[in-house]
Design a protein around this motif. Structure first.
Motif, PDB file in Angstrom:
ATOM      1  N   SER B 100       0.596  -0.941   0.205  1.00 24.24           N
ATOM      2  CA  SER B 100       0.075   0.249   0.135  1.00 24.24           C
ATOM      3  C   SER B 100       1.364   1.120   0.031  1.00 24.24           C
ATOM      4  N   TYR B 101       2.387   1.219   0.274  1.00 24.41           N
ATOM      5  CA  TYR B 101       3.179   2.724   0.433  1.00 24.41           C
ATOM      6  C   TYR B 101       3.076   2.933  -0.632  1.00 24.41           C
ATOM      7  N   ASN B 102       3.408   1.817  -2.505  1.00 28.47           N
ATOM      8  CA  ASN B 102       3.749   1.911  -3.131  1.00 28.47           C
ATOM      9  C   ASN B 102       2.686   2.703  -4.277  1.00 28.47           C
ATOM     10  N   GLU B 103       3.454   3.963  -4.541  1.00 29.03           N
ATOM     11  CA  GLU B 103       2.613   4.482  -5.380  1.00 29.03           C
ATOM     12  C   GLU B 103       2.003   3.932  -7.028  1.00 29.03           C
ATOM     13  N   GLN B 104       0.965   3.998  -7.150  1.00 30.82           N
ATOM     14  CA  GLN B 104      -0.505   3.402  -8.221  1.00 30.82           C
ATOM     15  C   GLN B 104       0.311   4.694  -9.506  1.00 30.82           C
TER      16      GLN B 104
END
Lengths: 111, 115
Positions: B100-104
């Motif tokens: 969830s911390y990764n930018e989409q």
């Protein structure tokens, strides 16, 4: 009932005014993101907050994550027409979990 | 760096017809997502791939929707047969990896109208 409730749904203001958008839930999130989406385009990430009480600033935008990690707010100072768009909050219940999006706040800033 | 590419940008079909959408993620991104965004609502995740494996498809209506990501790069989303309530924008997104911390990063979407 959505997991993340955003308010207001619509906001129309004059250039130079300040505004706050809210994102609320009864669930605790490991992280929360704010996106801005313009017509005909996909959402673009503005910020990620992960710590309860965390405050992040991006030029005229201030993002806050609630102490209990259940809510967040986005404050825009001296809004400009270029701020017009759909603002979306998205939360993850666990690190590595999928994002759940709120319904969005549609902002229009009139010159 | 090229962004997420999607095609077509617009599609109009009649109910009960079939339709397919294509997505090319950012080079090197292992995770690919398909979202459905109904007018006036936020995006809803349909399916998440990690390389060519499915991580989450719990919200995919599997009786009519299918998706694949052959070779872990491009992906297609198919609807067969379409219903009126499938009218929406279908967004593809990719990220370096899951988490969830990764930018989409999102593509521009395909606007589907079912008549």
């Amino acid at each position: 009932t959505q997991l993340l409730e955003q308010s207001p749904q619509f906001l129309s203001i004059q250039e130079g005014e300040n505004l706050t958008v809210y994102c609320n839930s009864s669930s605790v999130f490991s992280s929360l993101q704010w996106y801005r989406q313009e017509p005909g385009e996909g959402p673009v990430l503005l910020v990620t907050v992960v710590t309860g009480g965390e405050v992040k600033k991006l030029k005229r935008l201030t993002f806050q994550f609630g102490d209990a990690r259940k809510d967040s707010s986005l404050h825009i100072t001296a809004a400009q027409p270029g701020d017009t768009g759909l603002y979306l909050c998205a939360g993850a219940l666990n690190a590595g979990n999928m994002l759940t999006f709120g319904g969005g706040t549609r902002l229009m800033v009139k010159p | 760096e090229a962004g997420v590419a999607q095609s077509p940008r617009y599609k109009i079909i009649e109910k009960r017809q079939s339709v397919a959408f294509w997505c090319n993620p950012i080079s090197g991104h292992a995770t690919l997502y398909w979202y459905q965004q109904i007018l006036g609502q936020g995006p809803k995740l349909l399916i998440q791939f990690q390389n060519n494996g499915v991580v989450d498809d719990s919200q995919l209506p599997k009786d009519r929707f299918s998706a694949e990501r052959l070779k872990g790069v491009d992906s297609t989303l198919k609807i067969q047969p379409a219903k009126l309530e499938d009218s929406a924008v279908y967004l593809c997104a990719s990220s370096v990896t899951s988490g969830s911390y990764n930018e989409q990063f999102f593509g521009p979407g395909t606007r589907l109208t079912v008549l």
